[in-house]
Design a protein around this motif. Sequence first.
Motif, PDB file in Angstrom:
ATOM      1  N   ALA A  45       5.591   0.353 -17.486  1.00 11.98           N
ATOM      2  CA  ALA A  45       4.371   0.004 -18.217  1.00 11.98           C
ATOM      3  C   ALA A  45       3.192  -0.132 -17.265  1.00 11.98           C
ATOM      4  N   CYS A  46       3.418  -0.735 -16.114  1.00 11.19           N
ATOM      5  CA  CYS A  46       2.347  -0.812 -15.106  1.00 11.19           C
ATOM      6  C   CYS A  46       1.961   0.580 -14.625  1.00 11.19           C
ATOM      7  N   GLN A  47       2.950   1.397 -14.351  1.00 16.79           N
ATOM      8  CA  GLN A  47       2.697   2.734 -13.818  1.00 16.79           C
ATOM      9  C   GLN A  47       1.874   3.583 -14.786  1.00 16.79           C
ATOM     10  N   LEU A  48       2.185   3.503 -16.082  1.00 10.79           N
ATOM     11  CA  LEU A  48       1.528   4.356 -17.059  1.00 10.79           C
ATOM     12  C   LEU A  48       0.223   3.780 -17.597  1.00 10.79           C
ATOM     13  N   PHE A  49       0.185   2.463 -17.808  1.00 12.45           N
ATOM     14  CA  PHE A  49      -0.924   1.874 -18.549  1.00 12.45           C
ATOM     15  C   PHE A  49      -1.782   0.895 -17.747  1.00 12.45           C
ATOM     16  N   ALA A  50      -1.300   0.434 -16.604  1.00  9.54           N
ATOM     17  CA  ALA A  50      -2.066  -0.530 -15.805  1.00  9.54           C
ATOM     18  C   ALA A  50      -1.781  -0.304 -14.331  1.00  9.54           C
ATOM     19  N   PRO A  51      -2.180   0.853 -13.796  1.00  8.18           N
ATOM     20  CA  PRO A  51      -1.821   1.203 -12.412  1.00  8.18           C
ATOM     21  C   PRO A  51      -2.336   0.175 -11.402  1.00  8.18           C
ATOM     22  N   THR A  52      -1.463  -0.221 -10.500  1.00 12.99           N
ATOM     23  CA  THR A  52      -1.839  -1.167  -9.456  1.00 12.99           C
ATOM     24  C   THR A  52      -0.855  -1.030  -8.307  1.00 12.99           C
ATOM     25  N   ALA A  53      -1.059  -1.807  -7.280  1.00  8.39           N
ATOM     26  CA  ALA A  53      -0.153  -1.831  -6.135  1.00  8.39           C
ATOM     27  C   ALA A  53      -0.025  -3.265  -5.661  1.00  8.39           C
ATOM     28  N   LEU A  54       1.105  -3.557  -5.047  1.00  8.70           N
ATOM     29  CA  LEU A  54       1.302  -4.852  -4.410  1.00  8.70           C
ATOM     30  C   LEU A  54       0.933  -4.700  -2.934  1.00  8.70           C
ATOM     31  N   ARG A  55      -0.014  -5.500  -2.487  1.00  8.29           N
ATOM     32  CA  ARG A  55      -0.359  -5.486  -1.053  1.00  8.29           C
ATOM     33  C   ARG A  55       0.308  -6.695  -0.414  1.00  8.29           C
ATOM     34  N   VAL A  56       1.428  -6.446   0.241  1.00  8.10           N
ATOM     35  CA  VAL A  56       2.283  -7.509   0.760  1.00  8.10           C
ATOM     36  C   VAL A  56       1.950  -7.763   2.226  1.00  8.10           C
ATOM     37  N   THR A  57       1.693  -9.027   2.547  1.00  3.82           N
ATOM     38  CA  THR A  57       1.511  -9.441   3.933  1.00  3.82           C
ATOM     39  C   THR A  57       2.539 -10.517   4.248  1.00  3.82           C
ATOM     40  N   PHE A  58       2.833 -10.665   5.525  1.00  3.45           N
ATOM     41  CA  PHE A  58       3.868 -11.586   5.976  1.00  3.45           C
ATOM     42  C   PHE A  58       3.269 -12.617   6.917  1.00  3.45           C
ATOM     43  N   ALA A  59       3.572 -13.892   6.651  1.00  3.36           N
ATOM     44  CA  ALA A  59       3.101 -14.952   7.538  1.00  3.36           C
ATOM     45  C   ALA A  59       3.734 -14.767   8.913  1.00  3.36           C
ATOM     46  N   THR A  60       2.924 -14.859   9.936  1.00  2.00           N
ATOM     47  CA  THR A  60       3.434 -14.687  11.298  1.00  2.00           C
ATOM     48  C   THR A  60       3.254 -15.948  12.143  1.00  2.00           C
ATOM     49  N   ASP A  61       2.793 -17.027  11.497  1.00  2.00           N
ATOM     50  CA  ASP A  61       2.734 -18.315  12.192  1.00  2.00           C
ATOM     51  C   ASP A  61       2.896 -19.429  11.165  1.00  2.00           C
ATOM     52  N   GLY A  62       3.250 -20.602  11.636  1.00  2.00           N
ATOM     53  CA  GLY A  62       3.409 -21.746  10.755  1.00  2.00           C
ATOM     54  C   GLY A  62       4.738 -21.735  10.025  1.00  2.00           C
ATOM     55  N   ILE A  63       4.832 -22.540   8.980  1.00  2.00           N
ATOM     56  CA  ILE A  63       6.064 -22.687   8.227  1.00  2.00           C
ATOM     57  C   ILE A  63       6.462 -21.378   7.564  1.00  2.00           C
ATOM     58  N   GLY A  64       7.752 -21.042   7.647  1.00  2.00           N
ATOM     59  CA  GLY A  64       8.257 -19.840   6.995  1.00  2.00           C
ATOM     60  C   GLY A  64       7.777 -18.537   7.592  1.00  2.00           C
ATOM     61  N   ALA A  65       7.383 -18.556   8.855  1.00  2.00           N
ATOM     62  CA  ALA A  65       6.840 -17.342   9.484  1.00  2.00           C
ATOM     63  C   ALA A  65       7.937 -16.316   9.751  1.00  2.00           C
ATOM     64  N   PHE A  66       7.577 -15.048   9.669  1.00  2.00           N
ATOM     65  CA  PHE A  66       8.472 -13.948  10.001  1.00  2.00           C
ATOM     66  C   PHE A  66       8.307 -13.612  11.477  1.00  2.00           C
ATOM     67  N   GLY A  67       9.418 -13.438  12.180  1.00  2.00           N
ATOM     68  CA  GLY A  67       9.369 -13.055  13.579  1.00  2.00           C
ATOM     69  C   GLY A  67       9.265 -11.550  13.744  1.00  2.00           C
ATOM     70  N   PRO A  68       8.961 -11.072  14.959  1.00  2.00           N
ATOM     71  CA  PRO A  68       8.850  -9.620  15.195  1.00  2.00           C
ATOM     72  C   PRO A  68      10.110  -8.853  14.828  1.00  2.00           C
ATOM     73  N   ASP A  69      11.285  -9.442  15.126  1.00  2.00           N
ATOM     74  CA  ASP A  69      12.538  -8.750  14.784  1.00  2.00           C
ATOM     75  C   ASP A  69      12.699  -8.631  13.274  1.00  2.00           C
ATOM     76  N   ASP A  70      12.293  -9.683  12.531  1.00  2.00           N
ATOM     77  CA  ASP A  70      12.365  -9.622  11.064  1.00  2.00           C
ATOM     78  C   ASP A  70      11.475  -8.505  10.532  1.00  2.00           C
ATOM     79  N   LEU A  71      10.240  -8.465  11.008  1.00  2.00           N
ATOM     80  CA  LEU A  71       9.264  -7.511  10.493  1.00  2.00           C
ATOM     81  C   LEU A  71       9.658  -6.060  10.789  1.00  2.00           C
ATOM     82  N   ALA A  72      10.382  -5.875  11.876  1.00  2.00           N
ATOM     83  CA  ALA A  72      10.750  -4.516  12.268  1.00  2.00           C
ATOM     84  C   ALA A  72      11.751  -3.886  11.311  1.00  2.00           C
ATOM     85  N   HIS A  73      12.445  -4.700  10.511  1.00  2.00           N
ATOM     86  CA  HIS A  73      13.514  -4.161   9.673  1.00  2.00           C
ATOM     87  C   HIS A  73      13.283  -4.363   8.177  1.00  2.00           C
TER      88      HIS A  73
END
Length: 435
Positions: free
Chosen positions: A80-108
């Motif tokens: 329904a999104c693809q046909l009638f409400a086109p959009t995209a998810l722009r995902v970013t990852f926290a790299t500092d502070g609580i719940g941060a992703f490390g370089p090894d995490d981001l690489a995979h």
Amino acid sequence: MSAAPPPPPYAVPIAARPPKSWLQLAHGTVALALFLTGCVMIHATQLLFVLPLRLLPGSRPYEDGVRYTKGAFALLITLACQLFAPTALRVTFATDGIGAFGPDDLAHIVERDAAGRVSALRLPKKMVIVANHQIYADWLYVWCLTYFMGMHKDVLIVLKRSLKWVPVLGWGMQIFRFIFLARSWASDRSTLVATLAELGRKAQQAHTPLAFIIYPEGTLVSRDTRPVSTKFAEREGIPDTAHTLLPRSTGLHYALRALAPRVPDLKLLDITVAYPGIPPMGYGQMYYTLRSIFMDRVPPPVVHMHLRLLDVARDVPIGDLSVADPTGVPRAVANGHAVEEGAGGVEAAVPEAERAAFEAWLRALWRVKDETLDAFYRSGARRAKEEGGNAERAFGSAAPPVEVPVALRSAGEALDAFCFFGPALAGWVARRVRG
């Protein structure tokens, strides 16, 4: 001096937009017809092919059927999104502070197909997902995110009990094992704990994913709810938030306590969601409603999602559960009332000190979220000053954003969105059971 260009439609409050055109009305009619057709076909598959599987020995065939139809509904939303409400998810990852992703995490994490498009996000397969709540479409976009995480067949959400008997949708969601609550914590507490404990135990034993989505704010940020949050902060003598509501800790706390003993590697995925066009301190529903997005074809051009990932056992103070039985299920309720005092087991018996500690922790997490949103809104003004014109806002991260188009990965999945292969699935399961 040339006049400034008019704002894009999504940046104009719905009440100030031009009257709907005949093209929009036709578009909305087709969108609604396709969605309702898909819902009817999915529910028909549940009634004709999935429910009879309960008669077969063992629960696995029935569970597979439930997962198939739930996955079909996720595909229907994505289509329904693809046909009638086109959009995209722009995902970013926290790299500092609580719940941060490390370089090894981001690489995979990111997996791309031969054309370079994102085809999967490799994240843990058993998690509780929390997010800020701005518009009713929030849960649709989070469910679309789980599609790329390979967890869309295993989503669980909490709904009002009044929705349980809505024709087709409510009936189907009962089979999806969604959790219906009466908004009375005296009866809801043991229902939530017992249901999640059972589903968590089954997911761990069957090695299937689990994604429980909950919005701790409990409702949308709006003109009505914003003053309530402010008044509560004043009464409690705690700092208020600017872009979110103060979170309610009870439901999330009990959910984590129910799942953690049965899912040792349980994660908490914290998503901060933001939409283009909404001004700072603005209210999302004034710009985006389900009707304006899908029927008027004015979707957000992109949905910003900033992720933090926490290990529940290590990072979240849910309290002492050392005496909980990971192989058992706490007592539930009967007719909406606790069977007896203490129903729900140790998971539902939270000492005051542990309750206060979790509440303080969640408020601290929400302050981080509020600061993240504040930086998001300020980023547009800063970039406009540097680059000139109207610069797009963005979440700050040392890692580049990942653009995920909300679209099916293959044309064949469009058939699955209507349970086209439901009868074939039932036949395959029957043959498998017969040996």
